[in-house]
Scaffold this motif. Structure first.
Motif, short mmCIF file in Angstrom:
data_model
loop_
_atom_site.label_atom_id
_atom_site.label_comp_id
_atom_site.label_asym_id
_atom_site.label_seq_id
_atom_site.Cartn_x
_atom_site.Cartn_y
_atom_site.Cartn_z
N GLU A 5 0.86 -1.08 -0.06
CA GLU A 5 -0.03 0.00 -0.11
C GLU A 5 0.80 1.35 0.02
N SER A 6 2.19 1.27 0.81
CA SER A 6 3.06 2.44 0.65
C SER A 6 3.48 2.75 -0.68
N ALA A 8 1.99 1.80 -3.54
CA ALA A 8 0.74 2.47 -4.37
C ALA A 8 0.65 4.00 -3.79
N LEU A 9 0.66 4.18 -2.53
CA LEU A 9 0.49 5.54 -2.11
C LEU A 9 1.51 6.52 -2.89
N THR A 11 3.44 6.15 -5.28
CA THR A 11 3.05 6.24 -7.09
C THR A 11 2.18 7.00 -7.28
N GLY A 12 0.88 7.04 -6.50
CA GLY A 12 -0.37 7.72 -6.92
C GLY A 12 0.12 9.20 -6.69
N ARG A 13 0.63 9.41 -5.64
CA ARG A 13 1.02 10.99 -5.48
C ARG A 13 1.54 11.43 -6.48
N LEU A 15 1.97 10.37 -9.57
CA LEU A 15 1.30 10.58 -10.91
C LEU A 15 0.28 11.73 -10.79
N THR A 16 -0.28 12.12 -9.63
CA THR A 16 -1.11 13.43 -9.31
C THR A 16 -0.32 14.70 -9.78
N GLU A 17 1.03 14.51 -9.40
CA GLU A 17 2.05 15.68 -9.56
C GLU A 17 2.46 15.81 -10.99
N ASP A 18 1.76 14.85 -11.98
CA ASP A 18 2.35 14.78 -13.40
C ASP A 18 3.92 14.58 -13.43
#
Length: 136
Positions: A5-6, A8-9, A11-13, A15-18
């Motif tokens: 989960e860490s 994924a967290l 990586t997700g962050r 991606l949200t910052e482009d």
């Protein structure tokens, strides 16, 4: 990147910052973790340091995608990765070497931490930075 989960967290962050994320998933190791306590505005201490055997410590030169470093404007590397393991340090040096053969600028964030570094290890790792490396 860890398959937890860490991972994924993080990586997700990114991606949200482009940020373009190119990651090799390592299901056999956890995401590294560092927990700090801010005691005052100027004083912090590390409460938990779990980076041994983390995904970052298991980096290998084969994890570097072909052409990615050479196509980048800037390669950003940290001293922490150099300190995590011999394999991680070899990987950083491989990436820096690939950047040196192209027009990619290398930015080295020393990010010195006394826990994983010895004075000798610091000098060996940072003394090998190629000419023209930007440090902060």
């Amino acid at each position: 990147m860890a398959a937890d989960e860490s991972g994924a967290l993080v990586t997700g962050r990114l991606l949200t910052e482009d940020v373009d994320v190119h990651a090799v998933v390592d299901p056999g190791a956890p995401t590294g973790l560092l927990i700090k306590e801010r005691r005052t505005a100027a004083l912090r201490r590390v409460l938990l340091y779990c980076r041994d055997a983390s995904t970052g410590s298991r980096l290998r030169p084969a994890d570097l995608p072909g052409g990615l470093v050479e196509a980048a404007d800037i390669l950003y590397v940290t001293g922490i990765t150099l300190a995590l393991s011999a394999d991680a340090a070899v990987t950083v040096h491989a990436a820096v070497g690939r950047a040196a053969t192209s027009s990619t600028t290398v930015c080295l964030d020393v990010d010195h931490r006394s826990r994983p570094w010895t004075a000798e290890k610091t000098e060996l790792a940072l003394g090998e930075a190629p000419p023209g490396t930007v440090t902060r």
